[in-house]
Design a protein around this motif. Structure first.
Motif, mmCIF file in Angstrom:
data_model
loop_
_atom_site.group_PDB
_atom_site.id
_atom_site.type_symbol
_atom_site.label_atom_id
_atom_site.label_comp_id
_atom_site.label_asym_id
_atom_site.label_seq_id
_atom_site.Cartn_x
_atom_site.Cartn_y
_atom_site.Cartn_z
ATOM 1 N N ASP A 232 11.948 -5.692 62.274
ATOM 2 C CA ASP A 232 12.654 -6.485 61.274
ATOM 3 C C ASP A 232 11.819 -6.662 60.016
ATOM 4 O OD1 ASP A 232 15.033 -7.196 62.910
ATOM 5 O OD2 ASP A 232 13.502 -8.137 64.161
ATOM 6 N N SER A 233 10.501 -6.634 60.150
ATOM 7 C CA SER A 233 9.604 -6.723 59.005
ATOM 8 C C SER A 233 8.288 -6.047 59.359
ATOM 9 C CB SER A 233 9.361 -8.185 58.595
ATOM 10 O OG SER A 233 8.746 -8.896 59.652
ATOM 11 N N ILE A 234 7.574 -5.634 58.307
ATOM 12 C CA ILE A 234 6.265 -5.013 58.464
ATOM 13 C C ILE A 234 5.262 -5.888 57.725
ATOM 14 C CG2 ILE A 234 4.863 -2.938 58.117
ATOM 15 C CD1 ILE A 234 7.190 -2.504 59.993
ATOM 16 N N ALA A 235 4.136 -6.161 58.357
ATOM 17 C CA ALA A 235 3.160 -7.081 57.762
ATOM 18 C C ALA A 235 1.739 -6.571 57.994
ATOM 19 C CB ALA A 235 3.333 -8.479 58.353
ATOM 20 N N ARG A 236 0.831 -7.148 57.238
ATOM 21 C CA ARG A 236 -0.586 -6.788 57.373
ATOM 22 C C ARG A 236 -1.426 -8.052 57.484
ATOM 23 N NH1 ARG A 236 -2.893 -8.086 52.512
ATOM 24 N NH2 ARG A 236 -1.426 -8.257 50.758
ATOM 25 N N LEU A 237 -2.610 -7.894 58.031
ATOM 26 C CA LEU A 237 -3.581 -8.978 58.024
ATOM 27 C C LEU A 237 -4.357 -8.912 56.712
ATOM 28 C CD1 LEU A 237 -4.944 -8.764 61.683
ATOM 29 C CD2 LEU A 237 -3.288 -10.405 60.758
ATOM 30 N N PRO A 238 -4.619 -10.038 56.077
ATOM 31 C CA PRO A 238 -5.297 -10.038 54.764
ATOM 32 C C PRO A 238 -6.804 -9.857 54.907
ATOM 33 C CG PRO A 238 -4.786 -12.274 55.397
ATOM 34 C CD PRO A 238 -4.203 -11.398 56.468
ATOM 35 N N ILE A 239 -7.237 -8.669 55.306
ATOM 36 C CA ILE A 239 -8.667 -8.421 55.499
ATOM 37 C C ILE A 239 -9.304 -7.978 54.184
ATOM 38 C CG2 ILE A 239 -8.347 -7.833 57.920
ATOM 39 C CD1 ILE A 239 -8.631 -4.897 57.174
ATOM 40 N N SER A 240 -10.611 -8.093 54.127
ATOM 41 C CA SER A 240 -11.357 -7.717 52.933
ATOM 42 C C SER A 240 -11.231 -6.220 52.650
ATOM 43 C CB SER A 240 -12.838 -8.075 53.129
ATOM 44 O OG SER A 240 -13.636 -7.488 52.130
ATOM 45 N N SER A 241 -11.271 -5.873 51.380
ATOM 46 C CA SER A 241 -11.204 -4.468 50.980
ATOM 47 C C SER A 241 -12.468 -3.696 51.344
ATOM 48 C CB SER A 241 -10.963 -4.368 49.470
ATOM 49 O OG SER A 241 -12.018 -5.009 48.762
ATOM 50 N N SER A 242 -13.492 -4.414 51.782
ATOM 51 C CA SER A 242 -14.744 -3.749 52.147
ATOM 52 C C SER A 242 -14.656 -3.044 53.495
ATOM 53 C CB SER A 242 -15.895 -4.764 52.188
ATOM 54 O OG SER A 242 -15.660 -5.743 53.201
ATOM 55 N N ILE A 243 -13.572 -3.299 54.236
ATOM 56 C CA ILE A 243 -13.370 -2.630 55.517
ATOM 57 C C ILE A 243 -11.956 -2.077 55.554
ATOM 58 C CG2 ILE A 243 -12.630 -4.728 56.726
ATOM 59 C CD1 ILE A 243 -14.164 -3.634 59.184
ATOM 60 N N GLU A 244 -11.820 -0.868 56.096
ATOM 61 C CA GLU A 244 -10.522 -0.191 56.045
ATOM 62 C C GLU A 244 -9.505 -0.811 56.993
ATOM 63 O OE1 GLU A 244 -8.622 4.291 56.739
ATOM 64 O OE2 GLU A 244 -10.800 3.978 56.698
ATOM 65 N N SER A 245 -9.936 -1.127 58.214
ATOM 66 C CA SER A 245 -8.987 -1.648 59.200
ATOM 67 C C SER A 245 -9.741 -2.342 60.318
ATOM 68 C CB SER A 245 -8.133 -0.515 59.786
ATOM 69 O OG SER A 245 -8.957 0.406 60.497
ATOM 70 N N LEU A 246 -8.989 -3.024 61.166
ATOM 71 C CA LEU A 246 -9.538 -3.677 62.355
ATOM 72 C C LEU A 246 -9.173 -2.883 63.593
ATOM 73 C CD1 LEU A 246 -8.641 -7.437 61.726
ATOM 74 C CD2 LEU A 246 -10.914 -6.416 61.620
ATOM 75 N N ASN A 247 -9.991 -2.997 64.602
ATOM 76 C CA ASN A 247 -9.637 -2.484 65.912
ATOM 77 C C ASN A 247 -8.320 -3.122 66.345
ATOM 78 O OD1 ASN A 247 -9.704 -3.208 68.974
ATOM 79 N ND2 ASN A 247 -11.005 -1.408 68.804
ATOM 80 N N VAL A 248 -7.454 -2.344 67.018
ATOM 81 C CA VAL A 248 -6.130 -2.845 67.368
ATOM 82 C C VAL A 248 -6.198 -4.098 68.252
ATOM 83 C CG1 VAL A 248 -5.900 -1.284 69.356
ATOM 84 C CG2 VAL A 248 -3.841 -2.185 68.245
ATOM 85 N N SER A 249 -7.188 -4.168 69.122
ATOM 86 C CA SER A 249 -7.275 -5.351 69.983
ATOM 87 C C SER A 249 -7.707 -6.577 69.182
ATOM 88 C CB SER A 249 -8.234 -5.099 71.147
ATOM 89 O OG SER A 249 -9.543 -4.847 70.700
ATOM 90 N N ASN A 250 -8.588 -6.389 68.191
ATOM 91 C CA ASN A 250 -8.974 -7.505 67.323
ATOM 92 C C ASN A 250 -7.796 -7.980 66.483
ATOM 93 O OD1 ASN A 250 -11.637 -7.405 68.208
ATOM 94 N ND2 ASN A 250 -12.279 -6.013 66.596
ATOM 95 N N ALA A 251 -7.042 -7.023 65.949
ATOM 96 C CA ALA A 251 -5.871 -7.377 65.141
ATOM 97 C C ALA A 251 -4.839 -8.128 65.976
ATOM 98 C CB ALA A 251 -5.256 -6.116 64.543
ATOM 99 N N ALA A 252 -4.634 -7.697 67.215
ATOM 100 C CA ALA A 252 -3.690 -8.381 68.096
ATOM 101 C C ALA A 252 -4.136 -9.810 68.370
ATOM 102 C CB ALA A 252 -3.539 -7.607 69.401
ATOM 103 N N ALA A 253 -5.433 -10.003 68.591
ATOM 104 C CA ALA A 253 -5.943 -11.353 68.866
ATOM 105 C C ALA A 253 -5.712 -12.278 67.676
ATOM 106 C CB ALA A 253 -7.425 -11.288 69.207
ATOM 107 N N ILE A 254 -5.980 -11.787 66.460
ATOM 108 C CA ILE A 254 -5.787 -12.606 65.257
ATOM 109 C C ILE A 254 -4.313 -12.953 65.070
ATOM 110 C CG2 ILE A 254 -5.953 -12.599 62.737
ATOM 111 C CD1 ILE A 254 -8.467 -10.802 63.118
ATOM 112 N N ALA A 255 -3.432 -11.971 65.248
ATOM 113 C CA ALA A 255 -1.999 -12.208 65.085
ATOM 114 C C ALA A 255 -1.473 -13.188 66.138
ATOM 115 C CB ALA A 255 -1.240 -10.893 65.147
#
Length: 264
Positions: A232-255
């Motif tokens: 229904d929607s696509i979203a991102r975590l507002p991480i710093s531009s100094s890092i490209e992405s988070l590990n999927v398990s870390n991103a899941a924990a934050i969400a």
């Protein structure tokens, strides 16, 4: 035999309880689990059918609870346990052989409540990541994780060790068609939020009230286009531009934390 001051029994006799919360794991034959948290949780799970426990006596004493009388235990030295597991496995003196958990169906976990999200994993195949996501799902009260059967790891000692006991408590639903499952999830009233680094909206902006289905893609490739189309929607975590992405398990924990702490 391990004892606890309250003499709470480990409920792991061979045999499954009917009507309980099983999990589909796409495993055949036997599963070997290792490490104190994974083994202890499996022994306390009445839905597990156990066959044998290999243990160092000192490690057995660390378990919280008491094994049933006659439970099959073979005592061994720590070095001897290495032949029962993969190389360099941190077994902590405990290796349990058991049957895979029973399958659980999607309809069994839908409708768990607005405060209990679902976690949908699209081709997340690393067992360490899946185990870590199970652990976060348990920590933040998720109702279940959902994966496509052909593109997810089987139930294993690696998943169980990474999940630190959550493999036994968080239902793991395996489906044949993930897109069809997302349709069923929407029909049950869930808002499906897909996570992607290129999204314009932040997760906080996309997060509504009501039941949430959090959709995560594999690292690198991300969600498949067809799965994105079922969100229904696509979203991102507002991480710093100094890092490209988070590990999927870390991103899941934050969400999952954000969902658990959102304003009512």
């Amino acid at each position: 035999m391990a004892r606890h001051k309250k003499e709470r029994a480990l409920r792991g006799r061979a045999g499954r309880m009917q009507g309980g919360r099983g999990s589909g794991r796409a495993s055949s034959g036997q599963v070997r689990l290792w490490g104190r948290h994974a083994v202890e949780a499996a022994l306390k799970n009445p839905e597990r059918q156990h066959h044998k426990l290999w243990a160092v006596r000192e490690a057995l004493e660390t378990l919280d609870g008491e094994l049933p009388e006659g439970f099959p235990v073979e005592y061994a030295q720590a070095a001897d346990l290495a032949r029962h597991v993969t190389k360099d496995t941190p077994h902590q003196g405990l290796v349990l052989e058991c049957a895979p958990l029973e399958d659980i169906h999607l309809e069994d976990v839908l409708g768990a409540g607005a405060d209990r999200p679902l976690v949908i994993l699209d081709q997340v195949t690393d067992p360490h990541n899946v185990g870590a996501i199970l652990r976060s799902a348990a920590a933040f009260g998720a109702a279940a994780i959902v994966t496509q059967d052909r593109h997810a790891p089987p139930e294993s000692g690696v998943v169980a060790k990474s999940a630190s006991g959550a493999l036994e408590t968080v239902p793991w639903v395996r489906v044949v068609n993930l897109s069809r499952a997302l349709d069923e999830i929407a029909e049950a009233g869930y808002w499906r939020i897909g996570m992607a680094g290129e999204a314009e909206a932040t997760f906080a902006e996309a997060l509504p009230a009501g039941p949430i289905a959090l959709v995560m893609g594999a690292e690198g490739e991300g969600m498949r286009q067809n799965i994105k189309a079922h969100c229904d929607s696509i979203a991102r975590l507002p991480i710093s531009s100094s890092i490209e992405s988070l590990n999927v398990s870390n991103a899941a924990a934050i969400a999952l934390y954000a969902i658990a702490t959102r304003a009512s």
